[in-house]
Design a protein around this motif. Sequence first.
Motif, PDB file in Angstrom:
ATOM      1  N   ASP A 256      20.707  24.920   0.917  1.00 39.72           N
ATOM      2  CA  ASP A 256      20.723  23.807  -0.045  1.00 39.72           C
ATOM      3  C   ASP A 256      20.975  22.475   0.650  1.00 39.72           C
ATOM      4  N   ASP A 257      21.902  22.471   1.601  1.00 46.68           N
ATOM      5  CA  ASP A 257      22.190  21.229   2.330  1.00 46.68           C
ATOM      6  C   ASP A 257      20.967  20.772   3.121  1.00 46.68           C
ATOM      7  N   LEU A 259      17.703  21.436   2.509  1.00 47.16           N
ATOM      8  CA  LEU A 259      16.653  20.947   1.614  1.00 47.16           C
ATOM      9  C   LEU A 259      16.984  19.550   1.083  1.00 47.16           C
ATOM     10  N   PHE A 260      18.259  19.323   0.806  1.00 44.75           N
ATOM     11  CA  PHE A 260      18.678  18.009   0.307  1.00 44.75           C
ATOM     12  C   PHE A 260      18.491  16.933   1.380  1.00 44.75           C
ATOM     13  N   GLU A 261      18.964  17.195   2.604  1.00 46.83           N
ATOM     14  CA  GLU A 261      18.882  16.195   3.673  1.00 46.83           C
ATOM     15  C   GLU A 261      17.451  15.993   4.167  1.00 46.83           C
ATOM     16  N   ASN A 263      14.642  16.221   2.632  1.00 42.33           N
ATOM     17  CA  ASN A 263      13.746  15.507   1.710  1.00 42.33           C
ATOM     18  C   ASN A 263      14.197  14.070   1.442  1.00 42.33           C
ATOM     19  N   LYS A 264      15.214  13.602   2.203  1.00 44.13           N
ATOM     20  CA  LYS A 264      15.640  12.204   2.144  1.00 44.13           C
ATOM     21  C   LYS A 264      14.976  11.423   3.281  1.00 44.13           C
ATOM     22  N   GLN A 266      15.122   9.307   6.540  1.00 45.19           N
ATOM     23  CA  GLN A 266      16.073   9.264   7.648  1.00 45.19           C
ATOM     24  C   GLN A 266      15.876   8.034   8.526  1.00 45.19           C
ATOM     25  N   TYR A 282       8.366  19.243  -3.031  1.00 46.71           N
ATOM     26  CA  TYR A 282       9.261  18.798  -1.962  1.00 46.71           C
ATOM     27  C   TYR A 282       8.567  17.615  -1.283  1.00 46.71           C
ATOM     28  N   THR A 305      18.320  17.776  10.610  1.00 49.28           N
ATOM     29  CA  THR A 305      17.166  17.007  10.144  1.00 49.28           C
ATOM     30  C   THR A 305      16.733  15.971  11.181  1.00 49.28           C
ATOM     31  N   GLU A 386      12.177  27.885  -7.563  1.00 53.83           N
ATOM     32  CA  GLU A 386      13.095  26.785  -7.272  1.00 53.83           C
ATOM     33  C   GLU A 386      13.101  25.679  -8.322  1.00 53.83           C
ATOM     34  N   ASP A 388      13.730  23.648 -11.758  1.00 53.24           N
ATOM     35  CA  ASP A 388      14.933  23.669 -12.598  1.00 53.24           C
ATOM     36  C   ASP A 388      14.696  24.274 -13.971  1.00 53.24           C
TER      37      ASP A 388
END
Length: 466
Positions: A256-257, A259-261, A263-264, A266, A282, A305, A386, A388
């Motif tokens: 989870d961490d 996928l979150f980072e 897709n941000k 950088q 994604y 990442t 995946e 929601d």
Amino acid sequence: MDDLNFNVDDIINDVNSKIKSAEKNEANEESVEAEPIADTENSSEACEQADNTDEKPQKTPEATDDKPEPILAFHEDESEEDKSEEDEDKEPEKPEKQEKKSKSGKKKKKKRKKSKVNNSVFGGIILVIVILTVSLVLAVGGISIGMEYYGIGKTDEDIRFNIPAGSTNSEIADILVNEGVIKNKKLFMLALKFEKPAAIYPGDITLQPSSGYSEIIENLSQMRESYKTVSITFTEGENLLDIAKKLEDNEVCTADDFLFEFNKNQGFDFENDVDDNGDMFYRMEGYFYPDTYEFYVNDSAGNVTKKLREQFEKKYETVKAKIKNSGMSLNEVMTLASIVQLEAASEDEMPKVASVFLNRLDDPDTYPMLQSDTTTNYINNVIKTEADNTASIEHYTECYDTYKCKGLPAGPICNPGMAAINAVLEPKKTDYYYFCNNLKTGETFYAKTLDEHEENLVKAGLAKKK
């Protein structure tokens, strides 16, 4: 404030040159104005001597063509004025001419004095501006340096990296800058001289940019154990969900961490070229370059990442020009390459497979849909597991199902390798609109028409003969 690059010496030198130039122009003007006064006086005296033929010749000052020095211009005007008054006493027959000359001299004298006052005021204003500018630069620069030194306003995220054995202080400073721990190498080198650590040890280390330079140097000067690492190979065609699970299984970071980072944004340059159409499941699917990587165990998703972004950006630079010349956006290239990656039976077949999809995209009236089974698999294996809620599943299904949507899906469906990317950028020239693979032998069959394609399906063992 860290980007301020004012050069105070350049500002002062520029202003000094402008002041000197103004004074030089002023002096030249005074020299030019003084010359006609001297010529007029010499001419007048010559005429007076010619008219007075009954008197014995008297010696008069010889006329000269030399211009008066600018700094003496005002003094010469005063002596000539006194001389004019003496001539008035000797020759009263020409008072009007002398009076006129005297008045003219006074006017020019006043004009020059006014010019000096204006230039003095102008120079004073410039000096005040320079002082204020220098003060502002020093104040802002001092605040910026202080904030950098104490880590004020900087992230407290853990940054884990390695300092190779035998690294010099300068090389260590470069590593800290490249890793984003510090921004000012010169300031760090000065801090090292001030702090004077007994030694700086190589090896693995975790630092926070918000710690400030003193604490960073203190941590560098302590002995530490090497961190445990793990090497992971990612193959072409894996999607982000597969990658996230593999990282978690190897205890690098949680899925989870990651996928979150990932897709941000950088802050990498290529991210500016990634289309954000709002319909991608994604956002950064497809922008993970398949390769073998070494990670720290129990590292942060941000560090992971960053490592992956750096590798993708290197590869992207090798094909950036081709992508711009292709007439397609980066997202379109990566989306089609992801389909080719999963559809082609081998790398050798990729240019032909790419040509089939490109031929369809070039003739949307006849072939409005790509009809790739790989997009259906992405919906079933990623989106439906995946998403929601039901509404999201329905929305993304419409955006990715190439049996329903026209043209390309909303985004990539896996992370393609360089062979698939180059196949899209340099496809074979064909007139094929269909293809199929024999799943047992790996042989690929191409067709121009639907009838030929149906025959190929039988050859490939994918359909029974009618």
